[in-house]
Design a protein around this motif. Structure first.
Motif, PDB file in Angstrom:
ATOM      1  N   SER A  28       0.812  -1.223   0.000  1.00 35.84           N
ATOM      2  CA  SER A  28       0.000   0.000   0.000  1.00 35.84           C
ATOM      3  C   SER A  28       0.840   1.265   0.000  1.00 35.84           C
ATOM      4  CB  SER A  28      -0.927   0.019   1.226  1.00 35.84           C
ATOM      5  OG  SER A  28      -0.195   0.246   2.409  1.00 35.84           O
ATOM      6  N   GLU A  31      -3.471   4.563   0.689  1.00 35.83           N
ATOM      7  CA  GLU A  31      -4.700   3.789   0.511  1.00 35.83           C
ATOM      8  C   GLU A  31      -5.588   3.863   1.752  1.00 35.83           C
ATOM      9  OE1 GLU A  31      -5.564   2.633  -2.226  1.00 35.83           O
ATOM     10  OE2 GLU A  31      -3.784   2.194  -3.432  1.00 35.83           O
ATOM     11  N   ASN A  34      -9.261   2.805   1.623  1.00 35.87           N
ATOM     12  CA  ASN A  34      -9.590   1.490   1.074  1.00 35.87           C
ATOM     13  C   ASN A  34      -9.414   0.333   2.045  1.00 35.87           C
ATOM     14  OD1 ASN A  34     -10.310   2.213  -1.628  1.00 35.87           O
ATOM     15  ND2 ASN A  34      -8.157   2.564  -2.081  1.00 35.87           N
ATOM     16  N   ASP A 109      -4.337  -6.082  -4.489  1.00 36.11           N
ATOM     17  CA  ASP A 109      -4.225  -4.629  -4.404  1.00 36.11           C
ATOM     18  C   ASP A 109      -5.214  -4.079  -3.389  1.00 36.11           C
ATOM     19  OD1 ASP A 109      -2.251  -4.647  -6.272  1.00 36.11           O
ATOM     20  OD2 ASP A 109      -3.446  -3.804  -7.904  1.00 36.11           O
ATOM     21  N   ASP A 111      -6.930  -1.385  -3.747  1.00 34.27           N
ATOM     22  CA  ASP A 111      -7.910  -0.482  -4.355  1.00 34.27           C
ATOM     23  C   ASP A 111      -9.254  -1.120  -4.708  1.00 34.27           C
ATOM     24  OD1 ASP A 111      -7.221  -2.035  -6.518  1.00 34.27           O
ATOM     25  OD2 ASP A 111      -6.044  -0.481  -7.529  1.00 34.27           O
ATOM     26  N   HIS A 112      -9.441  -2.418  -4.370  1.00 39.71           N
ATOM     27  CA  HIS A 112     -10.703  -3.143  -4.596  1.00 39.71           C
ATOM     28  C   HIS A 112     -10.946  -3.523  -6.059  1.00 39.71           C
ATOM     29  CE1 HIS A 112     -12.503  -2.133  -0.511  1.00 39.71           C
ATOM     30  NE2 HIS A 112     -11.445  -1.344  -0.583  1.00 39.71           N
ATOM     31  N   GLN A 113      -9.945  -3.364  -6.918  1.00 35.51           N
ATOM     32  CA  GLN A 113     -10.146  -3.751  -8.313  1.00 35.51           C
ATOM     33  C   GLN A 113     -10.096  -5.271  -8.488  1.00 35.51           C
ATOM     34  OE1 GLN A 113      -7.263  -0.824 -10.276  1.00 35.51           O
ATOM     35  NE2 GLN A 113      -9.120  -0.480 -11.460  1.00 35.51           N
ATOM     36  N   GLY A 147     -12.598  -1.697 -15.220  1.00 36.55           N
ATOM     37  CA  GLY A 147     -11.453  -1.301 -14.403  1.00 36.55           C
ATOM     38  C   GLY A 147     -10.333  -0.644 -15.171  1.00 36.55           C
ATOM     39  N   ARG A 227     -11.458   1.249  -9.484  1.00 37.32           N
ATOM     40  CA  ARG A 227     -10.855   1.570  -8.189  1.00 37.32           C
ATOM     41  C   ARG A 227     -11.913   2.160  -7.260  1.00 37.32           C
ATOM     42  NH1 ARG A 227      -6.506   3.713  -5.139  1.00 37.32           N
ATOM     43  NH2 ARG A 227      -4.955   2.527  -6.286  1.00 37.32           N
ATOM     44  N   HIS A 228     -11.844   1.788  -5.970  1.00 39.04           N
ATOM     45  CA  HIS A 228     -12.821   2.268  -4.996  1.00 39.04           C
ATOM     46  C   HIS A 228     -12.516   3.688  -4.540  1.00 39.04           C
ATOM     47  CE1 HIS A 228     -14.113   2.772  -0.694  1.00 39.04           C
ATOM     48  NE2 HIS A 228     -15.261   2.433  -1.235  1.00 39.04           N
ATOM     49  N   GLU A 231      -5.977   7.288  -5.894  1.00 45.30           N
ATOM     50  CA  GLU A 231      -5.519   7.455  -7.265  1.00 45.30           C
ATOM     51  C   GLU A 231      -4.686   6.263  -7.705  1.00 45.30           C
ATOM     52  OE1 GLU A 231      -3.389  11.107  -7.464  1.00 45.30           O
ATOM     53  OE2 GLU A 231      -5.156  12.364  -7.109  1.00 45.30           O
ATOM     54  N   SER A 232      -4.752   5.967  -8.990  1.00 47.85           N
ATOM     55  CA  SER A 232      -3.965   4.880  -9.554  1.00 47.85           C
ATOM     56  C   SER A 232      -2.474   5.193  -9.453  1.00 47.85           C
ATOM     57  CB  SER A 232      -4.343   4.658 -11.022  1.00 47.85           C
ATOM     58  OG  SER A 232      -3.466   3.743 -11.636  1.00 47.85           O
TER      59      SER A 232
END
Length: 379
Positions: A28, A31, A34, A109, A111-113, A147, A227-228, A231-232
């Protein structure tokens, strides 16, 4: 003195304790928004399976580590490994794997993806004999979903094709960041993995195969999600780091992943040098010697700053070390210049091919500068 109460407490603790079968590793950086929801989703997905979550945080300025520590006061199976002075997804994953005793480890990850609901299927595949189970967007039944933008999807497809050239095994999604594997297999390959890589899966596959221990791979399809929060982390630097990893694996590790970035920085330094030389001679009206010295110093400074912030971002120099680092960088590059001239002259005297001699000298100085600055400037 009797140890009765202590022994009784120990027995009670052991009776209620179920060692984790699976450690879910979450690398992380920024994050905070998340982590808690991700923990709840994974807990729901795994149900009665004994598991733990290890968040490896690169000292996020948004307080991600604080959130994890607060959660660990409520839930016994979540903890944070907070890293200082180093960055990188691959090394974060390895450190997370190294601190657990669970026989299986999963990387997901924050980010929930990634679809945490397939974790039980992935674990079942591993228990049934697979060394590595890949959560795949491109296996039958999987999808990139919403996504990825069209541009990122095209980039991902290209990266997958490049990865397929070095994987040596049929894997539909070698660029996946979502996988589960036997901890022993992961740690066996860990010492030979690229510490500055961004995509660890392909590195694990290639490294294990080249160690003579190819992984038995299974895949579980899933749909990639948006992403929940936050930023990416995808940016041009990560693309270059991946290409560096690809070049490294294509050369069987002869060229380290960071060498490509170091070389690209050097290429921009040449442009800066020539532009500064033209500026001093044409605009400022200085003689060649003065202009060449100025151009050399400015180009060295340019290269040092870029390498400190890009090539060696995980070991970035600060404070007084920034000054001493710059001085050592200049000294090493000066020696590299001498090596360049010596090698080029020797080759020219041998076959009188100007281009070959010049190129050989440049390659020699580049390799010398990279190896020595890595060992001394950014050690």
């Amino acid at each position: 003195m009797s140890n009765g109460p202590i022994q009784e407490a120990s027995v009670a603790l052991h009776t209620n304790f179920r060692p984790p079968q699976l450690a879910v590793i979450v690398p992380s950086y920024n994050e905070r928004g998340n982590i808690e929801l991700l923990y709840e989703k994974v807990a729901l997905a795994l149900g009665n399976t004994p598991w733990e979550m290890i968040v490896v945080d690169d000292n996020s300025p948004d307080g991600t580590a604080d959130v994890v520590n607060e959660l660990s006061r409520v839930y016994a199976n979540i903890r944070c490994v907070r890293r200082f002075g180093r960055r990188g997804l691959a090394s974060a994953c390895v450190e997370g794997m190294a601190v657990t005793a669970a026989p299986y480890v999963a990387v997901i990850d924050a980010d929930h993806q990634h679809d945490e609901t397939i974790l039980p299927k992935m674990l079942a595949e591993a228990v049934n004999g697979a060394d590595l189970v890949v959560g795949s967007r491109f296996a039958e039944g999987g999808s990139a979903g919403d996504g990825l933008s069209q541009t990122r999807l095209s980039g991902s497809n290209l990266a997958n094709r490049l990865a397929g050239m070095i994987a040596g095994q049929a894997v539909s999604d070698p660029m996946s960041g979502f996988f589960l594997m036997r901890r022993e297999a992961a740690l066996e390959a860990a010492p030979k993995l690229a510490s500055d890589g961004f995509k660890i899966l392909i590195d694990l596959i290639v490294t294990s195969a080249r160690m003579g221990k190819p992984l038995k791979i299974a895949e579980v399809p899933y749909t990639f999600r948006p992403r929940h929060a936050g930023e990416s982390k995808m940016n041009p630097l990560i693309v270059i780091q991946y290409l560096g990893l690809w070049v490294s694996k294509m050369t069987a590790g002869v060229l380290p992943p960071s060498f490509l970035l170091f070389g690209l920085v050097g290429g921009t330094g040449v442009v800066v040098h020539l532009a500064t030389l033209a500026l001093f001679t044409s605009i400022f009206g200085q003689g060649f010697v003065v202009s060449q010295i100025a151009a050399t110093l400015i180009a060295m400074g340019w290269n040092f700053v870029l390498n400190n912030n890009l090539t060696y971002a995980d070991r970035k120099l600060k404070g007084t070390r920034l000054v001493t680092g710059f001085l050592s960088f200049c000294a090493i590059c000066a020696l590299g210049g001498i090596a360049n001239i010596s090698v080029a002259n020797a080759i020219y005297q041998w076959d009188h091919q100007t281009f070959v001699a010049g190129l050989s000298g440049a390659i020699m100085s580049s390799v010398f500068n990279y190896a020595v600055t890595r060992a001394f400037t950014w050690k």
